[in-house]
Structures are given as C-alpha cells and as structure tokens.
Enzyme design. Structure first.
Site, short mmCIF file in Angstrom:
data_model
loop_
_atom_site.label_atom_id
_atom_site.label_comp_id
_atom_site.label_asym_id
_atom_site.label_seq_id
_atom_site.Cartn_x
_atom_site.Cartn_y
_atom_site.Cartn_z
CG ASP A 71 -0.25 -0.04 2.68
OD1 ASP A 71 1.17 0.03 2.58
OD2 ASP A 71 -0.89 -0.19 3.36
N GLY A 77 9.49 -3.09 11.04
CA GLY A 77 10.10 -4.16 11.80
C GLY A 77 9.56 -4.16 13.30
CD GLN A 93 -9.48 5.72 1.32
OE1 GLN A 93 -8.52 5.37 0.96
NE2 GLN A 93 -10.25 6.52 2.13
CG ASP A 95 -8.95 -2.46 3.15
OD1 ASP A 95 -8.63 -2.75 2.16
OD2 ASP A 95 -10.26 -2.48 3.43
CG HIS A 97 -3.00 -2.88 5.94
ND1 HIS A 97 -2.59 -2.37 4.99
CD2 HIS A 97 -3.99 -3.71 5.55
CE1 HIS A 97 -3.20 -2.37 3.95
NE2 HIS A 97 -4.22 -3.17 4.21
CG ASP A 100 2.71 -11.27 10.37
OD1 ASP A 100 2.87 -12.16 9.54
OD2 ASP A 100 2.33 -11.46 11.54
CD GLU A 102 5.56 -4.42 15.90
OE1 GLU A 102 6.04 -4.75 16.96
OE2 GLU A 102 5.80 -3.94 15.27
CG HIS A 294 -5.78 2.96 17.58
ND1 HIS A 294 -5.70 4.17 18.46
CD2 HIS A 294 -5.34 3.12 16.49
CE1 HIS A 294 -4.88 5.09 17.84
NE2 HIS A 294 -4.77 4.40 16.56
CD GLU A 295 -4.43 1.01 13.47
OE1 GLU A 295 -4.84 1.60 12.59
OE2 GLU A 295 -3.34 1.38 14.37
CG HIS A 298 -7.39 5.01 12.55
ND1 HIS A 298 -7.63 6.61 12.82
CD2 HIS A 298 -6.33 4.68 13.08
CE1 HIS A 298 -6.47 6.77 13.69
NE2 HIS A 298 -5.67 5.72 13.76
CG HIS A 304 -4.28 9.47 15.71
ND1 HIS A 304 -3.09 9.32 15.09
CD2 HIS A 304 -4.28 8.09 16.00
CE1 HIS A 304 -2.60 8.00 14.74
NE2 HIS A 304 -3.64 7.12 15.31
#
Lengths: 577, 90
Positions: A71, A77, A93, A95, A97, A100, A102, A294-295, A298, A304
């Site tokens: 995207d 990292g 829009q 979506d 993400h 990975d 983490e 949280h995501e 959005h 925020h």
C-alpha cells in the site's frame, strides 16, 4: 477527538469485514475472537453492526503484513509502527493492516497452550476468574495434586473450561538440581508443599524441591516465573523483585527509566542502587484486541485523539480491563449516532423507610422515643444534583478506610471519597478498577501505610499492595503469616511505628508492615482489648486518630485508650448526608 | 505520505546545541512521518530550519509539555510504539 478531513464515514450501518491472513503468534480462533471483541467496542455505542465474511470484498479488509506490504506505507520491523488503517470508502479505504513483525498476544505475554482438561488444547485465557479471583498465570489453586492449570475462557466460574499447563513451566533454574523439574508435593521443614514457595528464604525467590523430600535430599531449584523471569542483563532467568529501588525511587513494575533505548528492565533484588542486579523484562507483546479496536476506529472515520486515556490516542499502552473513553464515545456517536442501546438508568429514588433505632450498646438496638429524637440528625432533602446522594443510599459498605486524608467508602466496584476539610464533601462514585487496576470489585478491607503511602487491599485470603496504580499482588495472606483460620480480613488499624492491626472474625493480628509479616503471639481475641464494640463489625478503620467499628448503619468510635466515646450513623456522621 | 527521501535541510533547535545525531534523526523522521512538518516546507526553507513550531504542535497533539524543544519526554514519546496513521494531514 478528531474526524478525518471531510468527515469521512460509512453510508450504511451494516458493515462487513474479512480477515485475509493470520499472524502465527496466536491461534486463528483467538485472533478472530479479538477482532470480534474489537468491533463490539464500537457496535456497543452506535447503530453499527459488523459481520465477518470469508470470501469476496468486505467493507473492512484486514491483513497482517511486514515492511512494504503493497500500500506504499511500509512497516518498520519490530516495535515502532504497530498497525495502520484507512478511513471509510471503497477499495483500500476502510482496510486495517497489522505489522506481522510484531509479537501479537493478548497483551500479557506468551500464549500457553493447555493439555488435557476439557478445553481440547485451547490456550489459556489471561486473566481468568476462578472463585471470584482474577489470575494472569497458571495456578494450582483448587487442586491438591500441585498440577498447574488455567481457564481457557475469561471465567472458569461461569464456563468451567480448563486445561493443564505444560509441565515445562516448572523446570527449575539455578539451585543445585541442574534444571530438574519440581516434584510436588515435597517436604520442607516437616511441612508438605504442593507449590513453589518463598519459605526459608529472605530474598523473596520462589523455589521448589526436585525430590519428594527436601529435608532429606536437599535438592532444589528456583521456580521459573514466566511472568517476570528476566532475559539477559546480569541475572538471566532470575525473577524481577517488586518493588525495587532505582536511583532512590521505588518501582513496582518493569521500567525503561535509565535507558535510552526504551527497553523495559527490572532489578532482581530489592535494591538496584546497592546490588546492581538486573535483567530485561520478558516481551509481553502487543494486545491484538487493543490495537485492533484502535485501528477499527480509523476504519470507521475517527482520527487520533489528543486525550491520553482515549482509545484513539496514537501511542500504545496496555490496559487490563479496557473501557471505551468518553472522548471515543463522543467521537463515534458524532459520526453515527447513539444506536438503540438502553437509556441510562435513572438514579434510584430516595429511601423512604424510617431510620433504625439507635443502639445503646454493642449488639443491642433498643432505645426510647426520646433518645431516638435526640440522636437523629435533621435529614434535609438533598438537592436534585447532590453528587453524594448515591453514597448516601448505600448500605453496608464493603470497606472503609482513610487514604491521603480522605475517607474512602468501597462498594461493588465503586468507591466514594469524603473530606471533612474541603467544601466538596463527598465525591464519587469512582471506579475501583480505574484507580487500582487489577483489584476485584469487592474488597474486604484496606489501609494506607503512613510511612510509604502504599495502600494495602484485602479480598478473601488475598492481598495487594499498591504504589499509585502499580501493584504487587495478589498474594495470599498466608505470606503474611496469617493462618487459615482467617477467611477474610474485615478491617485494619494503623498503630504507628510500622505496625497495623488486621481484624478477622473475633480475632486480630499485628502486622509489621515493613517486613510484611505478623508478629509472634497473634492472633489475639478482639474483645480482650476492644471492649464495647461489635465483634462482627463489617468495617474497622482509623479515622481522625480514633478507631471506628461499623455494623449495619452504625459505627462505634473508640479512643486510643479503648473507650467507646460515640455511637452514630455512618451516613449522617461520616458521610454527612 | 510515505517518506521517499530524507530531508536535505539541517535541522537546528533554537537556543541549544544539537543533541546526539541519532536523536535529531529520530525527531526529523518522526515529525515528517506523522505530518508535523511537510517535505515541501522543509525543502523551501534555508538549510537551517527551526522545528520548534513543529515540535510544539506534536507536543500539544500528544499531551506533552509544549516546550518546543527535544526534551526527554518528547524523545520518549517518539520512541514509543504507536499507530502508523499520521497525526496531521490526510
């Protein structure tokens, strides 16, 4: 709160989502459950509904990816950026993400897959409720065979699903047993132990015998503590010791103080300043539930927030018992409205029953009409917005104690404060969980250590020690030296010089707060010293230098010379209703 | 917007010497990544660009003390794990 430029929002309420792939860190079912709960955070306060689909194009497409993942907004990292999401709209829009790279967890560390039991190998759910207490680790409570187990749902009490924890958890380190596993039960000092113990040690390290009889074989090792066994530093494998002192400050949790790299560390003795023993705290990962909630904010159109406590604040912080902040609710309801949830419960009506007659001595409640009129305070009608009204209609508080100069009244997850110095009088109700995270809703007693200002809480046979919001506990009161004859602590009286009396039933113990052990020669009978107060008092506390014993609506006040100098109504005298 | 290249401008902070280079690079990257300073704005400026304004904006947004300086709490906030959505702009 903020919305995106143009107030982007969905034009329909029945939204769909699809999980395109999964992190290897957690079971698929755990991730699906976390996402479902994250969406429920928002659907609970709006008319929005969320349905998971398994093919085709959903409104909100969810994926795990690392670095550049298609995207143009690459991840970085481990740590740093955790995830991102796009505001409502078509195509990409909406979506969400997730990075990975983490370590995704439920926020409390490694996932523990169970064996046997009745959960078919499901993972432990931390925390879980067992017999009304919250546990964030495998436990042996409720078992006599020393086997570690955990619940695989949030409440064993409700769901009864459980499994056994891998026995690797009990492989020792250090000692003289070269990593051999604990043997339960084992005999130490003539007593049988079916769990790791700190008995016999003054450093607080948990240990176990690696044969059935330590007294005979002297073979032992230190018990691994998955929660706090450090990594690296100069104390590999040793547990964190809380609290510990660093640069003169007391810490009850891992900290990044003193480091520029933000890594969390702890001391493995009680005083880093003198002993310099330390290690890095184990990685607890990031809660997929919290980050997803949280995501998804959005994805629904929220930007925020600048409110630190709000879910939509950009920086990650783990909270155990999550609740949506008012700022988040206002933001999402600004976009989508309130939904069809129930209206707020109207305040309870004022009590209309006559007050109980004033007792004349402990245990009796007989009085004459004249005495009743003499002792009753005038009961003025409270104002329509009297914030103390809720406290005034409560009966039988779980615990009462003075903290930071204010009398605190605890009941069913809430508490009120009363100050006789400030015009504000009684304030509340506040949430116990907000002020002291991790405490159960019902506590039996509490007291504040005059010297350190730490607050001790008791519930059942467990206790917690709080410095601010940082806690050590729960631990069993047997650690204090209080035997099984005490089912629960009902009150506490600070006696000065670091001593506190703890009451249970018709007896009391004297606690040395500094070493957290009761003195020899206890328990003693309450009525040997405290004559004229009820032996079945629900609350016992020190306030304005006098001892208070509460039962039903009344309190008995006793001077330091052990003379009862007043019997009164809790709500009229102490709460000043 | 994604960072295509590092800004060419040399960043200075008024009234104090530069912190260690790694702190400055961290601040540059953070402020650009999360929208507190635009690339065009950095290119338009002369070689020495004051970021006090951008820092204040970031500190205000994150509820920090608005010093306009790269102090310890600001650096700690910049190092904290967070959401990748910019705080300012689309």
């Amino acid at each position: 709160f903020l919305t995106f430029e143009g107030e982007l929002k969905w034009d329909h309420m029945d939204l769909t989502y699809r999980v395109m792939n999964y992190s290897p860190d957690l079971d698929r079912a755990v991730i699906d459950d976390a996402f479902q709960r994250a969406f429920k955070v928002w659907s609970d306060v709006t008319p929005l509904t969320f349905t998971q689909i398994y093919s085709g194009e959903a409104d909100i497409m969810i994926m795990f990816g690392s670095q550049e993942h298609g995207d143009g907004y690459p991840f970085d990292g481990k740590d740093g950026l955790l995830a991102h999401a796009f505001p409502p709209g078509s195509g990409i829009q909406g979506d969400a993400h997730f990075d990975d790279d983490e370590f995704w967890t439920l926020g409390t560390g490694l996932e523990v897959k169970t064996r046997y039991g009745n959960a078919n190998g499901a993972s432990c759910h931390f925390p879980f409720i067992f017999e009304g207490h919250s546990y964030s680790r495998c436990i042996t409570e409720g078992r006599t065979d020393g086997m570690l187990w955990c619940a695989t749902t949030a409440s064993y009490d409700a769901d009864k699903t459980y499994g056994f924890c891998p026995s690797e958890l009990l492989y020792t380190n250090g000692g003289n047993s070269d990593g051999s596993p604990c043997v339960f039960p084992f005999i130490f000092d003539g007593t049988s132990y079916d769990t790791c113990t700190t008995d016999g040690r003054s450093d607080g390290y948990r240990w176990c015998a690696t044969t059935a009889n330590f007294d005979q074989d002297k073979k032992y090792g230190f018990c691994p503590n998955r929660d706090t066994a450090v990594i690296g530093g100069n104390s590999q494998g040793d547990p964190c010791i809380f609290p510990f002192t660093f640069l003169g400050q007391s810490y009850s949790a891992c900290t990044s103080e003193g480091r520029q790299d933000g890594k969390l560390w702890c001391a493995t003795t009680s005083n880093y300043d003198t002993d310099k023993k330390w290690g890095f705290c184990p990685d607890r990962g990031y809660s997929i539930f919290l980050v997803a909630a949280h995501e998804f904010g959005h994805s629904l159109g929220l930007d925020h927030s600048s409110v630190r406590e709000a879910l939509m604040y950009p920086m990650y912080s783990y909270v155990q018992d999550f609740q949506l902040h008012e700022d988040d609710v206002q933001g999402i309801q600004y976009l989508y409205g309130r939904g069809s949830g129930p209206e707020p419960t109207p305040p309870a009506p004022l009590p209309t029953e006559e007050p109980q007659p004033m007792p004349t001595e402990a245990g009796s409640a007989s009085t004459t009409e004249e005495e009743e009129q003499e002792t009753l305070e005038p009961t003025a009608e409270p104002s329509p917005v009297d914030p103390s009204r809720d406290a005034c209609i409560e009966k039988n508080f779980d615990a009462i104690t003075e903290i930071n100069g204010e009398l605190h009244f605890f009941k069913n997850g809430k508490y009120w404060t009363h100050s006789s110095f400030w015009k504000s009088g009684t304030q509340g109700a506040f949430s116990i969980a907000d002020s002291w995270p991790g405490l159960p809703a019902v506590i039996d007693a509490a007291f504040q250590d005059v010297l350190t200002k730490r607050v001790f809480f008791f519930a059942g046979r467990q206790f917690w020690v709080f410095s601010g919001k940082n806690a050590v506990g729960p631990r069993g009161i047997e650690k204090l030296g209080i035997g099984k004859e005490a089912g629960r602590i009902t009150g506490a009286l600070q006696r000065g010089r670091g001593k506190v009396l703890l009451f249970s039933g018709e007896h009391y113990w004297r606690l040395d707060v500094k070493v957290q052990t009761v003195d020899k020669g206890y328990p003693r009978a309450t009525d040997d010293v405290f004559t004229g107060v009820p032996l079945d008092a629900r609350n016992v506390f020190l306030y304005q230098d006098k001892y208070h014993f509460c039962r039903d609506s009344f309190y008995w006040r006793m001077t330091p010379r052990y003379q009862v100098d007043r019997v009164g109504y809790i709500k009229y005298d102490l709460l000043q209703c | 917007a994604p960072l295509h290249s590092k800004p060419q401008a040399v960043i200075t902070f008024p009234g104090e010497l530069l912190s260690a280079p790694s702190d400055v690079e961290l601040a540059e990257s953070y402020l650009l990544r999360f929208g507190y300073i635009q690339e065009a704005e950095a290119r338009r400026s002369s070689k020495h660009v004051s970021l006090a304004k951008a820092l204040r904006k970031m500190q205000k947004q994150l509820g920090l003390e608005e010093t306009g300086e790269l102090d310890a709490s600001t650096l700690e906030a910049m190092r904290a794990p967070r959401c990748g959505v910019p705080d300012v702009g689309g």
